[in-house]
Write an enzyme that holds these catalytic residues in place. Structure first.
Site, mmCIF file in Angstrom:
data_model
loop_
_atom_site.group_PDB
_atom_site.id
_atom_site.type_symbol
_atom_site.label_atom_id
_atom_site.label_comp_id
_atom_site.label_asym_id
_atom_site.label_seq_id
_atom_site.Cartn_x
_atom_site.Cartn_y
_atom_site.Cartn_z
ATOM 1 C CG ASN A 228 2.111 64.283 -46.908
ATOM 2 O OD1 ASN A 228 2.910 64.344 -47.010
ATOM 3 N ND2 ASN A 228 1.855 62.426 -47.715
ATOM 4 C CE LYS B 21 5.870 64.354 -45.576
ATOM 5 N NZ LYS B 21 5.859 63.425 -46.644
ATOM 6 C CE1 TYR C 77 10.054 60.569 -47.357
ATOM 7 C CE2 TYR C 77 11.314 63.153 -47.085
ATOM 8 C CZ TYR C 77 9.798 61.755 -46.694
ATOM 9 O OH TYR C 77 9.144 62.018 -45.698
ATOM 10 C CG HIS D 20 8.502 61.020 -42.589
ATOM 11 N ND1 HIS D 20 8.179 60.265 -42.767
ATOM 12 C CD2 HIS D 20 8.425 60.982 -41.139
ATOM 13 C CE1 HIS D 20 8.689 59.061 -42.710
ATOM 14 N NE2 HIS D 20 9.353 59.467 -40.985
ATOM 15 C CD GLU E 132 12.214 57.588 -40.217
ATOM 16 O OE1 GLU E 132 10.458 57.649 -39.644
ATOM 17 O OE2 GLU E 132 12.024 56.653 -41.578
HETATM 18 P P1 RTP Z 1 6.037 59.503 -45.078
HETATM 19 O O1 RTP Z 1 6.664 59.003 -45.142
HETATM 20 O O2 RTP Z 1 6.078 61.063 -45.842
HETATM 21 O O3 RTP Z 1 5.253 59.635 -43.533
HETATM 22 O O4 RTP Z 1 4.174 58.853 -45.395
HETATM 23 P P2 RTP Z 1 3.879 57.786 -46.332
HETATM 24 O O5 RTP Z 1 5.040 56.948 -45.182
HETATM 25 O O6 RTP Z 1 2.329 57.951 -45.912
HETATM 26 O O7 RTP Z 1 4.075 58.247 -47.984
HETATM 27 P P3 RTP Z 1 5.544 57.189 -48.418
HETATM 28 O O8 RTP Z 1 4.890 56.008 -49.124
HETATM 29 O O9 RTP Z 1 6.895 56.195 -48.009
HETATM 30 O O10 RTP Z 1 5.969 58.505 -49.879
HETATM 31 C C1 RTP Z 1 6.663 59.269 -48.280
HETATM 32 C C2 RTP Z 1 6.068 60.705 -49.089
HETATM 33 O O11 RTP Z 1 6.216 60.456 -50.632
HETATM 34 C C3 RTP Z 1 5.321 62.051 -51.319
HETATM 35 N N1 RTP Z 1 5.125 61.381 -52.277
HETATM 36 N N2 RTP Z 1 5.003 61.983 -53.613
HETATM 37 N N3 RTP Z 1 3.654 62.309 -55.869
HETATM 38 C C4 RTP Z 1 3.629 61.627 -55.747
HETATM 39 O O12 RTP Z 1 2.811 60.238 -55.874
HETATM 40 C C5 RTP Z 1 4.362 60.730 -54.144
HETATM 41 N N4 RTP Z 1 4.365 59.461 -53.257
HETATM 42 C C6 RTP Z 1 4.297 60.134 -52.322
HETATM 43 C C7 RTP Z 1 4.493 62.362 -50.315
HETATM 44 O O13 RTP Z 1 5.163 63.709 -49.621
HETATM 45 C C8 RTP Z 1 5.049 61.416 -49.005
HETATM 46 O O14 RTP Z 1 4.187 61.832 -47.616
HETATM 47 MG MG MG Z 2 6.828 57.028 -45.613
#
Ligand code: RTP
Ligand code: MG
Length: 139
Positions: free
Chosen positions: A113, A10, A50, A116, A127
């Site tokens: 973070n 990212k 997303y 992804h 994807e």
């Molecule tokens: P990713 O999809 O990016 O691999 O991350 P993940 O599965 O661990 O998390 P996900 O729940 O799918 O959320 C996607 C991305 O959204 C951002 N996020 N921001 N501000 C917040 O509370 C929040 N929560 C999620 C993060 O960049 C997350 O990786």
């Molecule tokens: Mg995710």
């Protein structure tokens, strides 16, 4: 089973010149980078990517962030690659990520973070197809 998963390094990580360090963690975990391209995501690409999060309060911020700088899109291959990469990435919130994970090592916050990774084999296929053709992937 040998699988392929989709990864994004990212903008917070490319900005700090961490592409090589992230790739070292990926390769040390036994995952093979079989396709890789540095791009600037368009808003349209980020919104489509997303889509599942479009009703979440952080959606706008997430799209702004993902289009704020270059990203590196990748296909990773290996035994159980989907679950393995999720493990290597660590928890979404770096404060909860295990030692040695990419997010523990490099992530700035729950939003910024660093990486992804696909959360299922089915999503990995969807994807990967958004960014790569079969000819781009050299296993
Ligand atoms: P990713 O999809 O990016 O691999 O991350 P993940 O599965 O661990 O998390 P996900 O729940 O799918 O959320 C996607 C991305 O959204 C951002 N996020 N921001 N501000 C917040 O509370 C929040 N929560 C999620 C993060 O960049 C997350 O990786
Ligand atoms: Mg995710």
């Amino acid at each position: 089973m040998t699988e392929r998963t989709f990864s994004i390094i990212k903008p917070d990580a490319t900005e700090r010149n961490l592409t090589g360090k992230v790739n070292a963690v990926i390769e040390d975990a036994g995952l093979r980078i079989v396709a890789q391209r540095r791009i600037r995501m368009t808003r349209q690409q980020a919104e489509t990517f997303y889509e599942v999060h479009k009703e979440r309060p952080f959606f706008g911020e997430l799209v702004d962030f993902m289009t704020s700088g270059p990203v590196v899109v990748q296909v990773l291959e290996g035994e159980g690659a989907v679950a393995k990469y999720r493990e290597v990435m660590g928890a979404t919130n770096p404060a909860q990520a295990a030692d040695g994970t990419i997010r523990k090592l490099f992530a700035k916050s729950v939003g910024e973070n660093s990486v992804h990774g696909s959360d299922s084999l089915e999503n990995a296929k969807i994807e990967i197809a958004q960014f790569f053709t079969d000819a781009d992937i050299v296993g």
